[in-house]
Design a protein around this motif. Structure first.
Motif, PDB file in Angstrom:
ATOM      1  N   VAL A 148       0.848  -1.190   0.000  1.00  0.00           N
ATOM      2  CA  VAL A 148       0.000   0.000   0.000  1.00  0.00           C
ATOM      3  C   VAL A 148       0.881   1.236   0.000  1.00  0.00           C
ATOM      4  N   THR A 149       0.597   2.180  -0.874  1.00  0.00           N
ATOM      5  CA  THR A 149       1.357   3.427  -0.868  1.00  0.00           C
ATOM      6  C   THR A 149       0.542   4.526  -1.535  1.00  0.00           C
ATOM      7  N   HIS A 150       0.953   5.776  -1.278  1.00  0.00           N
ATOM      8  CA  HIS A 150       0.360   6.881  -2.027  1.00  0.00           C
ATOM      9  C   HIS A 150       1.411   7.464  -2.964  1.00  0.00           C
ATOM     10  N   ASP A 151       2.591   6.831  -2.995  1.00  0.00           N
ATOM     11  CA  ASP A 151       3.738   7.372  -3.708  1.00  0.00           C
ATOM     12  C   ASP A 151       3.888   6.670  -5.063  1.00  0.00           C
ATOM     13  N   LEU A 152       3.699   7.420  -6.140  1.00  0.00           N
ATOM     14  CA  LEU A 152       3.751   6.817  -7.477  1.00  0.00           C
ATOM     15  C   LEU A 152       5.143   6.293  -7.804  1.00  0.00           C
ATOM     16  N   GLY A 153       6.170   6.995  -7.310  1.00  0.00           N
ATOM     17  CA  GLY A 153       7.537   6.568  -7.568  1.00  0.00           C
ATOM     18  C   GLY A 153       7.798   5.200  -6.946  1.00  0.00           C
ATOM     19  N   VAL A 154       7.341   5.035  -5.717  1.00  0.00           N
ATOM     20  CA  VAL A 154       7.492   3.758  -5.030  1.00  0.00           C
ATOM     21  C   VAL A 154       6.729   2.675  -5.786  1.00  0.00           C
ATOM     22  N   ALA A 155       5.531   3.016  -6.226  1.00  0.00           N
ATOM     23  CA  ALA A 155       4.713   2.044  -6.954  1.00  0.00           C
ATOM     24  C   ALA A 155       5.426   1.589  -8.221  1.00  0.00           C
ATOM     25  N   ALA A 156       5.980   2.546  -8.973  1.00  0.00           N
ATOM     26  CA  ALA A 156       6.656   2.207 -10.223  1.00  0.00           C
ATOM     27  C   ALA A 156       7.861   1.315  -9.959  1.00  0.00           C
ATOM     28  N   GLU A 157       8.490   1.509  -8.810  1.00  0.00           N
ATOM     29  CA  GLU A 157       9.699   0.765  -8.477  1.00  0.00           C
ATOM     30  C   GLU A 157       9.420  -0.707  -8.208  1.00  0.00           C
ATOM     31  N   ILE A 158       8.265  -0.990  -7.625  1.00  0.00           N
ATOM     32  CA  ILE A 158       8.076  -2.311  -7.045  1.00  0.00           C
ATOM     33  C   ILE A 158       6.927  -3.120  -7.650  1.00  0.00           C
ATOM     34  N   ALA A 159       5.996  -2.457  -8.352  1.00  0.00           N
ATOM     35  CA  ALA A 159       4.745  -3.128  -8.721  1.00  0.00           C
ATOM     36  C   ALA A 159       4.849  -4.016  -9.955  1.00  0.00           C
ATOM     37  N   ASP A 160       4.150  -5.176  -9.928  1.00  0.00           N
ATOM     38  CA  ASP A 160       3.824  -5.908 -11.141  1.00  0.00           C
ATOM     39  C   ASP A 160       2.460  -5.440 -11.627  1.00  0.00           C
ATOM     40  N   GLU A 161       1.567  -5.297 -10.635  1.00  0.00           N
ATOM     41  CA  GLU A 161       0.213  -4.854 -10.935  1.00  0.00           C
ATOM     42  C   GLU A 161      -0.132  -3.694 -10.019  1.00  0.00           C
ATOM     43  N   VAL A 162      -1.030  -2.839 -10.481  1.00  0.00           N
ATOM     44  CA  VAL A 162      -1.428  -1.687  -9.685  1.00  0.00           C
ATOM     45  C   VAL A 162      -2.950  -1.629  -9.635  1.00  0.00           C
ATOM     46  N   ALA A 163      -3.482  -1.333  -8.444  1.00  0.00           N
ATOM     47  CA  ALA A 163      -4.906  -1.039  -8.323  1.00  0.00           C
ATOM     48  C   ALA A 163      -5.024   0.332  -7.671  1.00  0.00           C
ATOM     49  N   VAL A 164      -5.731   1.246  -8.319  1.00  0.00           N
ATOM     50  CA  VAL A 164      -5.882   2.599  -7.799  1.00  0.00           C
ATOM     51  C   VAL A 164      -7.207   2.691  -7.060  1.00  0.00           C
ATOM     52  N   MET A 165      -7.164   3.166  -5.823  1.00  0.00           N
ATOM     53  CA  MET A 165      -8.395   3.260  -5.037  1.00  0.00           C
ATOM     54  C   MET A 165      -8.821   4.704  -4.862  1.00  0.00           C
ATOM     55  N   TYR A 166     -10.123   4.914  -4.864  1.00  0.00           N
ATOM     56  CA  TYR A 166     -10.683   6.232  -4.605  1.00  0.00           C
ATOM     57  C   TYR A 166     -12.008   6.056  -3.875  1.00  0.00           C
ATOM     58  N   ALA A 167     -12.155   6.720  -2.735  1.00  0.00           N
ATOM     59  CA  ALA A 167     -13.394   6.696  -1.960  1.00  0.00           C
ATOM     60  C   ALA A 167     -13.923   5.281  -1.744  1.00  0.00           C
ATOM     61  N   GLY A 168     -13.030   4.370  -1.334  1.00  0.00           N
ATOM     62  CA  GLY A 168     -13.471   3.040  -0.937  1.00  0.00           C
ATOM     63  C   GLY A 168     -13.683   2.060  -2.067  1.00  0.00           C
ATOM     64  N   ARG A 169     -13.345   2.448  -3.306  1.00  0.00           N
ATOM     65  CA  ARG A 169     -13.478   1.506  -4.418  1.00  0.00           C
ATOM     66  C   ARG A 169     -12.210   1.522  -5.248  1.00  0.00           C
ATOM     67  N   ILE A 170     -12.022   0.444  -6.016  1.00  0.00           N
ATOM     68  CA  ILE A 170     -10.944   0.451  -6.992  1.00  0.00           C
ATOM     69  C   ILE A 170     -11.482   1.128  -8.246  1.00  0.00           C
ATOM     70  N   VAL A 171     -10.735   2.129  -8.764  1.00  0.00           N
ATOM     71  CA  VAL A 171     -11.219   2.824  -9.960  1.00  0.00           C
ATOM     72  C   VAL A 171     -10.458   2.405 -11.214  1.00  0.00           C
ATOM     73  N   GLU A 172      -9.237   1.881 -11.022  1.00  0.00           N
ATOM     74  CA  GLU A 172      -8.502   1.413 -12.194  1.00  0.00           C
ATOM     75  C   GLU A 172      -7.532   0.334 -11.749  1.00  0.00           C
ATOM     76  N   ARG A 173      -7.405  -0.707 -12.534  1.00  0.00           N
ATOM     77  CA  ARG A 173      -6.456  -1.747 -12.184  1.00  0.00           C
ATOM     78  C   ARG A 173      -5.889  -2.361 -13.453  1.00  0.00           C
ATOM     79  N   GLY A 174      -4.671  -2.877 -13.328  1.00  0.00           N
ATOM     80  CA  GLY A 174      -4.035  -3.485 -14.486  1.00  0.00           C
ATOM     81  C   GLY A 174      -2.562  -3.682 -14.219  1.00  0.00           C
ATOM     82  N   GLY A 175      -1.812  -4.021 -15.270  1.00  0.00           N
ATOM     83  CA  GLY A 175      -0.373  -4.152 -15.140  1.00  0.00           C
ATOM     84  C   GLY A 175       0.213  -2.800 -14.749  1.00  0.00           C
ATOM     85  N   ALA A 176       1.363  -2.831 -14.080  1.00  0.00           N
ATOM     86  CA  ALA A 176       1.951  -1.592 -13.574  1.00  0.00           C
ATOM     87  C   ALA A 176       2.176  -0.594 -14.698  1.00  0.00           C
TER      88      ALA A 176
END
Lengths: 317, 355
Positions: free
Chosen positions: B226-254
């Motif tokens: 879990v992070t709010h930091d895009l740089g950290v996400a880019a460094e470590i993710a295979d997949e990303v799920a973006v959450m907003y107001a309690g739901r996932i709004v976008e998900r897919g490969g990093a």
């Protein structure tokens, strides 16, 4: 850790010296002449001077202090003006009685306070918590001498279950833990333990509630530790503060309660202090106060050391 | 085509069932004014050995979703609906004894703030050893020996001395390394990390992040980060799920989500990142504040702040729609270029870690 012990011991020296100065000054600043209380009203000025000289009261105060301190250092606290017996003996006998009462009330209040506080903290806002809360608020709010009188009325006067006065039969080998003595101990113990028990329970409850709110409890749960193991972490974290409060409460009890001991005619230090004041028995008053004050210095020292042994953060500061 | 199949190192594991499977997760907390729904229907799945980053602002429900995975919400008095399966076991209905075995055993957890997340009055070594003893039933001695090896794994120098230290005697970076050692102590299949680098200094942050990635790859551990930091996400993710107001709004490969975002919220987030060539230029910004989850507007919860808002956004809460294989967004009007590999030659598909 050893360094901390040495440093803490060194700190105790100036504190103890300061205490002797305060004890001495208080007694001498207080109005009233002990000699005029001792001698009959028709005594001449010459007789008063003579008596003052005998007790060393004619010398300058700093000299009196130095002499008193020198004697106190080797255990000579002077002679009681009232009874003519050495102050050290009088205090020692009273200390034994107070210690008996303090140990008994201390055990009761620490055990009960610890358990009640812990259960209340773990069941925060539950029925048990509210009951304990009611119990402990009553405990800290009721004047203990009032509770003492109430206990006497109910258990001695109305029910005739327990004796209201004294320490029990005056046997040659002193106080023994047999029923004849223990039954005299029950009511004073209850009256003495009420407030400390409530204070300890409230401290423990606050500590447990505080620890349960900390982040690391989440870590312990996420590690898959069972509830009893988590409880152990909670207790270890809440313990240092509770121990400190227990130590101070025990110190209070060792000091003897003037009021409770008077109600039950329990011949401890509180009782002795009260009679020394009423008789203007200066050496006895000084000696008793000094011994009690030293008790507190010593107790604070022990509490600090125990606390630093249980909480690594204290050693560093 | 499944996007996971385009990544060679994940190849052999694709056929296996997902290690983590979250379906219809809804979480509510009791507040002064009744229940507040903080997670409003989250679906996720993760294959063994993969890393999923949950990205979002404070209050988006990402940490709550993470804590739901080892069933930690039970003790918090939250109301949980839906299913969370770890290796086929449904955490929401697991008996307490089984749940204790799962936590710390199959699932390790790393918290954000290593100072407050470690017990201050217990030695670090003991805190690790008690976990091992609990799950493995070995002797305290053997557990301490394992803890010693773990300290080598997380590259803590002077391990013997540090095992005997209390948390306040270690620096933030060392504490977080010890935390990682503790989470890895029973060789979990799934590692959960709640902003593990946020509380650290910038230089220590990257060290800890690289260490975490290295250990996770070496041991084949799956991870939800879990992070709010895009740089950290880019460094470590295979997949990303973006959450907003309690739901996932976008998900897919990093790479799909971070380089070719389609949801206006993700696009706004990626526009806020400083890049070398953008120096002295005005950054993109997102006006407004995240909504109060107890008073969400009808329709899409992002609509009030959305630059591409259309009239129907205020009426319908959008469902997921597939934009490319393995890339979904919950938006009625997704914008931006597609991440379809065939339409952009020259960019290797799969890992975003090459740049």
């Amino acid at each position: 850790m050893l360094l901390y012990v040495v440093r803490r011991l060194l700190y105790a020296v100036p504190i103890a010296l300061g205490v002797t100065l305060v004890v001495f000054s208080l007694v001498h600043i207080a109005p009233g002449d002990p000699i005029s209380a001792l001698l009959p009203n028709e005594a001449t000025e010459e007789m008063l001077q003579q008596a003052r000289k005998e007790f060393g009261l004619d010398r300058p105060l700093p000299v009196q202090y130095a002499i008193w301190l020198g004697h106190a250092a080797v255990g000579n606290l002077g002679v009681s003006i009232g009874s003519g017996r050495p102050v050290a003996d009088e205090v020692a006998a009273a200390v034994v009685n107070t210690v008996i009462l303090a140990v008994s009330a201390g055990l009761l209040s620490c055990l009960l306070g610890f358990v009640l506080g812990m259960v209340a903290g773990l069941r925060r806002d539950g029925l048990i918590d509210h009951l304990v809360n009611l119990f402990t608020i009553s405990g800290v709010s009721l004047p203990h001498y009032w509770l003492a009188i109430l206990l006497v009325i109910v258990f001695s006067v109305n029910l005739s279950w327990l004796p209201p006065l004294g320490v029990g039969p005056d046997t040659s080998d002193g106080w023994r833990p047999d029923w004849a003595h223990l039954r005299h101990l029950i009511l004073p113990t209850l009256a003495t333990a009420a407030i400390p028990m409530a204070v300890i329970a409230r401290t423990m409850r606050a500590g447990v509630v505080d620890v349960l709110d900390q982040d690391f409890i989440g870590t312990l749960r996420a590690k898959g530790l069972p509830p009893r193991r988590i409880l152990w972490h909670v207790v270890r974290n809440a313990l240092p503060t509770t121990l400190a409060v227990m130590g101070l409460q025990l110190g209070n009890m060792l000091g003897g309660s003037v009021l409770v001991e008077t109600v039950f005619a329990w011949p401890g230090t509180g009782f002795l202090l009260a009679s020394a004041i009423f008789q203007r028995d200066l050496p006895l008053l000084q000696g008793t106060m000094l011994v009690l004050a030293m008790f507190f210095v010593f107790l604070n020292l022990i509490v600090d050391l125990v606390q630093s042994a249980t909480d690594p953060r204290i050693r560093r500061s | 085509m499944n996007v996971q199949m385009t990544i060679p190192e994940a190849g052999p594991r694709v056929a296996t069932a997902p290690l983590l499977d979250i379906a219809g997760l809804r979480v509510a907390y009791r507040g002064l004014a009744g229940w507040t729904q903080v997670v409003r229907g989250v679906d996720l799945s993760l294959a063994p050995g993969r890393t999923l980053v949950l990205l979002g602002e404070s209050g988006s429900g990402k940490s709550v979703t993470l804590r739901a995975i080892p069933g930690l919400l039970r003790e918090e008095g939250a109301r949980v609906e839906g299913h969370v399966r770890v290796g086929g076991q449904d955490v929401t209905t697991l008996p307490p004894a089984e749940l204790l075995k799962l936590r710390g055993g199959r699932v390790g957890f790393i918290f954000q703030e290593p100072m407050t997340a470690l017990d201050p009055v217990f030695r670090i070594g003991d805190q690790i050893a008690e976990t091992i003893v609990q799950h493995r039933g070995v002797s305290w001695r053997a557990a301490m020996a394992t803890a010693r090896e773990l300290f080598d794994l997380v590259q803590i120098p002077s391990a013997e001395r540090r095992l005997k230290a209390y948390p306040n005697e270690l620096s933030g970076g060392l504490r977080q390394r010890a935390m990682i050692a503790m989470a890895m102590s029973c060789e979990p299949e799934l590692l959960l990390a709640d902003e593990p680098t946020t509380a650290l200094d910038a230089t220590v942050q990257i060290q800890v992040l690289l260490l975490l990635r290295e250990i996770q790859r070496e041991r084949g551990t799956a991870m939800v980060f879990v992070t709010h930091d895009l740089g950290v996400a880019a460094e470590i993710a295979d997949e990303v799920a973006v959450m907003y107001a309690g739901r996932i709004v976008e998900r897919g490969g990093a790479e799909q989500v971070l380089l070719y975002p389609r949801h206006p919220y993700t696009r706004a987030l990626t526009n806020c990142v400083v890049q070398g060539s953008y120096r002295d230029q005005r950054l993109g910004e997102l006006s407004g504040a995240p909504p109060d989850v107890s008073r969400l507007p009808p329709g899409c919860s992002f609509a009030p702040r959305c630059p591409a808002r259309a009239e129907d956004c205020l009426r319908h809460e959008p469902d997921f729609r597939s934009l490319a294989p393995g890339h979904d967004a919950a938006c009625l009007h997704p914008s931006g270029p597609s991440a379809d590999p065939s339409s952009r030659p020259g960019v290797p598909a799969g890992s975003p870690k090459g740049h």
